[in-house]
Design a protein around this motif. Structure first.
Motif, PDB file in Angstrom:
ATOM      1  N   LYS A 149       0.824  -1.225   0.000  1.00 59.17           N
ATOM      2  CA  LYS A 149       0.000   0.000   0.000  1.00 59.17           C
ATOM      3  C   LYS A 149       0.853   1.269   0.000  1.00 59.17           C
ATOM      4  O   LYS A 149       0.651   2.186   0.802  1.00 59.17           O
ATOM      5  N   ILE A 150       1.809   1.342  -0.905  1.00 55.43           N
ATOM      6  CA  ILE A 150       2.721   2.486  -0.986  1.00 55.43           C
ATOM      7  C   ILE A 150       2.049   3.656  -1.700  1.00 55.43           C
ATOM      8  O   ILE A 150       1.405   3.485  -2.736  1.00 55.43           O
ATOM      9  N   GLN A 151       2.212   4.850  -1.140  1.00 51.33           N
ATOM     10  CA  GLN A 151       1.646   6.060  -1.727  1.00 51.33           C
ATOM     11  C   GLN A 151       2.709   7.091  -2.107  1.00 51.33           C
ATOM     12  O   GLN A 151       2.470   7.945  -2.950  1.00 51.33           O
ATOM     13  N   SER A 152       3.884   7.011  -1.474  1.00 55.74           N
ATOM     14  CA  SER A 152       4.935   7.997  -1.738  1.00 55.74           C
ATOM     15  C   SER A 152       6.275   7.434  -1.276  1.00 55.74           C
ATOM     16  O   SER A 152       6.350   6.317  -0.730  1.00 55.74           O
ATOM     17  N   LEU A 153       7.333   8.213  -1.444  1.00 53.02           N
ATOM     18  CA  LEU A 153       8.658   7.791  -0.994  1.00 53.02           C
ATOM     19  C   LEU A 153       8.728   7.643   0.522  1.00 53.02           C
ATOM     20  O   LEU A 153       9.597   6.948   1.042  1.00 53.02           O
ATOM     21  N   ASP A 154       7.796   8.284   1.229  1.00 52.29           N
ATOM     22  CA  ASP A 154       7.769   8.140   2.686  1.00 52.29           C
ATOM     23  C   ASP A 154       7.441   6.716   3.110  1.00 52.29           C
ATOM     24  O   ASP A 154       7.717   6.327   4.254  1.00 52.29           O
ATOM     25  N   ASP A 155       6.858   5.938   2.198  1.00 57.34           N
ATOM     26  CA  ASP A 155       6.416   4.583   2.528  1.00 57.34           C
ATOM     27  C   ASP A 155       7.434   3.497   2.185  1.00 57.34           C
ATOM     28  O   ASP A 155       7.125   2.310   2.281  1.00 57.34           O
ATOM     29  N   ILE A 156       8.639   3.891   1.763  1.00 59.46           N
ATOM     30  CA  ILE A 156       9.639   2.882   1.400  1.00 59.46           C
ATOM     31  C   ILE A 156      10.539   2.514   2.588  1.00 59.46           C
ATOM     32  O   ILE A 156      11.462   1.715   2.436  1.00 59.46           O
ATOM     33  N   LYS A 157      10.264   3.089   3.740  1.00 59.90           N
ATOM     34  CA  LYS A 157      11.104   2.827   4.912  1.00 59.90           C
ATOM     35  C   LYS A 157      11.133   1.341   5.238  1.00 59.90           C
ATOM     36  O   LYS A 157      10.103   0.679   5.291  1.00 59.90           O
ATOM     37  N   GLY A 158      12.351   0.837   5.422  1.00 60.98           N
ATOM     38  CA  GLY A 158      12.536  -0.574   5.755  1.00 60.98           C
ATOM     39  C   GLY A 158      12.478  -1.509   4.570  1.00 60.98           C
ATOM     40  O   GLY A 158      12.594  -2.730   4.740  1.00 60.98           O
ATOM     41  N   LEU A 159      12.344  -0.969   3.353  1.00 58.94           N
ATOM     42  CA  LEU A 159      12.207  -1.813   2.164  1.00 58.94           C
ATOM     43  C   LEU A 159      13.496  -1.842   1.339  1.00 58.94           C
ATOM     44  O   LEU A 159      14.321  -0.936   1.411  1.00 58.94           O
ATOM     45  N   LYS A 160      13.630  -2.908   0.540  1.00 61.56           N
ATOM     46  CA  LYS A 160      14.715  -2.994  -0.428  1.00 61.56           C
ATOM     47  C   LYS A 160      14.270  -2.270  -1.693  1.00 61.56           C
ATOM     48  O   LYS A 160      13.221  -2.578  -2.256  1.00 61.56           O
ATOM     49  N   VAL A 161      15.078  -1.306  -2.131  1.00 61.41           N
ATOM     50  CA  VAL A 161      14.706  -0.438  -3.240  1.00 61.41           C
ATOM     51  C   VAL A 161      15.709  -0.585  -4.380  1.00 61.41           C
ATOM     52  O   VAL A 161      16.918  -0.656  -4.155  1.00 61.41           O
ATOM     53  N   GLY A 162      15.200  -0.610  -5.612  1.00 59.26           N
ATOM     54  CA  GLY A 162      16.058  -0.656  -6.793  1.00 59.26           C
ATOM     55  C   GLY A 162      15.894   0.602  -7.618  1.00 59.26           C
ATOM     56  O   GLY A 162      14.787   1.130  -7.748  1.00 59.26           O
ATOM     57  N   GLY A 163      16.998   1.119  -8.195  1.00 52.57           N
ATOM     58  CA  GLY A 163      16.929   2.325  -9.026  1.00 52.57           C
ATOM     59  C   GLY A 163      18.023   2.332 -10.079  1.00 52.57           C
ATOM     60  O   GLY A 163      18.975   1.557 -10.009  1.00 52.57           O
ATOM     61  N   MET A 164      17.867   3.220 -11.055  1.00 54.46           N
ATOM     62  CA  MET A 164      18.834   3.331 -12.140  1.00 54.46           C
ATOM     63  C   MET A 164      20.122   3.999 -11.670  1.00 54.46           C
ATOM     64  O   MET A 164      20.083   5.010 -10.969  1.00 54.46           O
ATOM     65  N   GLU A 165      21.252   3.451 -12.081  1.00 57.75           N
ATOM     66  CA  GLU A 165      22.546   4.051 -11.765  1.00 57.75           C
ATOM     67  C   GLU A 165      22.589   5.492 -12.277  1.00 57.75           C
ATOM     68  O   GLU A 165      22.373   5.742 -13.456  1.00 57.75           O
ATOM     69  N   GLY A 166      22.845   6.442 -11.379  1.00 58.89           N
ATOM     70  CA  GLY A 166      22.960   7.838 -11.781  1.00 58.89           C
ATOM     71  C   GLY A 166      21.657   8.514 -12.119  1.00 58.89           C
ATOM     72  O   GLY A 166      21.652   9.662 -12.561  1.00 58.89           O
ATOM     73  N   GLY A 167      20.528   7.831 -11.949  1.00 60.03           N
ATOM     74  CA  GLY A 167      19.239   8.391 -12.313  1.00 60.03           C
ATOM     75  C   GLY A 167      18.683   9.349 -11.275  1.00 60.03           C
ATOM     76  O   GLY A 167      19.082   9.342 -10.108  1.00 60.03           O
ATOM     77  N   LYS A 168      17.741  10.186 -11.708  1.00 64.40           N
ATOM     78  CA  LYS A 168      17.107  11.154 -10.824  1.00 64.40           C
ATOM     79  C   LYS A 168      16.416  10.467  -9.651  1.00 64.40           C
ATOM     80  O   LYS A 168      16.526  10.893  -8.500  1.00 64.40           O
ATOM     81  N   SER A 169      15.715   9.373  -9.936  1.00 66.25           N
ATOM     82  CA  SER A 169      14.900   8.723  -8.908  1.00 66.25           C
ATOM     83  C   SER A 169      15.736   8.137  -7.777  1.00 66.25           C
ATOM     84  O   SER A 169      15.338   8.195  -6.608  1.00 66.25           O
ATOM     85  N   ILE A 170      16.891   7.568  -8.112  1.00 66.61           N
ATOM     86  CA  ILE A 170      17.697   6.966  -7.066  1.00 66.61           C
ATOM     87  C   ILE A 170      18.248   8.044  -6.133  1.00 66.61           C
ATOM     88  O   ILE A 170      18.390   7.828  -4.921  1.00 66.61           O
ATOM     89  N   GLY A 171      18.506   9.217  -6.683  1.00 69.86           N
ATOM     90  CA  GLY A 171      18.922  10.332  -5.839  1.00 69.86           C
ATOM     91  C   GLY A 171      17.811  10.776  -4.903  1.00 69.86           C
ATOM     92  O   GLY A 171      18.059  11.121  -3.743  1.00 69.86           O
ATOM     93  N   GLN A 172      16.574  10.728  -5.403  1.00 69.76           N
ATOM     94  CA  GLN A 172      15.432  11.096  -4.571  1.00 69.76           C
ATOM     95  C   GLN A 172      15.232  10.083  -3.443  1.00 69.76           C
ATOM     96  O   GLN A 172      14.849  10.445  -2.328  1.00 69.76           O
TER      97      GLN A 172
END
Length: 292
Positions: A149-172
């Motif tokens: 039930k994720i709604q925003s980046l505030d809800d990723i706490k405690g989770l394993k997250v994947g993102g693009m190398e050097g991408g905007k989203s991983i910086g966020q």
């Protein structure tokens, strides 16, 4: 997972923004020449003497621009600039360039425009001529476990997250903090594969990318949650031109405004991505922020 490799093989060999195998500046397709024995059905309705502008694009970044089996350019950006040209009286000729070369080719004048999922940035606006936004492309979270039930980046706490190398989203994600582990990869497809295989809980990237992947793999039953609003300039997609080319910038902006009124960009979006069913989606063609 074999079916994934058949469906989106191009994601395995290239990063989202970057990285054609050759810097060769090759003219791939022209709007003035009907394709023969090809999947590309576009034929310009403009006269033969209509002006032709050179457009740089990567040709390896689906769904923005990529080549079909016959070498023709396809994708959201290809359809968008062709439509702008048709309404404004110019044809376009596509040139395949690595991401790192796109900006220099426009600045040097060897190319008139560049399109490749280019987002607005203040530093780009200061150096180049950027069009008004023609697509709203917010960063988004994709997840598979419906219990999250994720709604925003505030809800990723405690989770394993994947993102693009050097991408905007991983910086966020790094700025938001609270994740248990952060894993980066070179392509959106490899991130998606990690999500499907359960190696990560969520993945972050452009909403358009995730919607394209989801359209091709509906069996995975994922949820996509955009977390940037239309008021965020970084979520706007633009055409890049030379700073001093005011006539072309005005011509492109006029075409963008006309096509938004006609709903043409929404048609293009739905052709490549289907209807937007992502959670909390606020994407529209008529209210996207004008940047210039």
């Amino acid at each position: 997972m074999k079916q994934l490799y058949r469906a989106l093989p191009i994601f395995l060999s290239i990063g989202l923004f970057g990285c054609g195998n050759s810097p060769t500046q090759e003219s791939v397709s022209t709007a003035s020449t009907p394709a023969t024995e090809s999947k590309d059905s576009f034929v310009s309705k403009l006269p033969d003497n209509a002006p032709v502008f050179k457009v740089a694009t990567t040709g390896v970044t689906p769904p923005f621009s990529f080549q079909d089996d016959y070498g023709n350019m396809q994708g959201i950006d290809i359809d968008a600039i062709r439509a702008i040209g048709e309404t404004q009286g110019f044809k376009v000729e596509f040139y395949k360039e690595p991401w790192v070369n796109l900006f220099d080719t426009v600045e040097s004048g060897s190319r008139d425009m560049a399109l490749a999922g280019i987002s607005y940035k203040p530093e780009r606006d200061a150096k180049y001529g950027l069009s008004d936004s023609y697509f709203f492309n917010p960063a988004a979270i994709m997840y598979k476990n419906s219990d999250l039930k994720i709604q925003s980046l505030d809800d990723i706490k405690g989770l394993k997250v994947g993102g693009m190398e050097g991408g905007k989203s991983i910086g966020q994600v790094i700025d938001a903090g609270g994740y248990s582990e952060l894993i980066s990869d070179r392509t959106p497809f490899l991130l998606y594969e990690k999500l499907v295989q359960g190696q990560v809980d969520v993945i972050v990237n452009d909403s358009i990318i995730w919607r394209y992947v989801d359209k091709n793999h509906p069996e995975s039953k994922v949820t996509i949650v955009p977390y940037e609003s239309e008021s965020d300039p970084a979520a706007q997609q633009v055409v890049l031109m030379a700073k001093g080319n005011t006539k072309l910038i005005a011509k492109v902006n006029e075409g963008i405004a006309k096509l938004k009124q006609e709903g043409k960009f929404k048609e293009i979006e739905e052709r490549w991505l289907g209807e937007d069913t992502s959670a909390e989606s606020t994407a529209t063609d008529t209210t996207t922020k004008q940047l210039n």
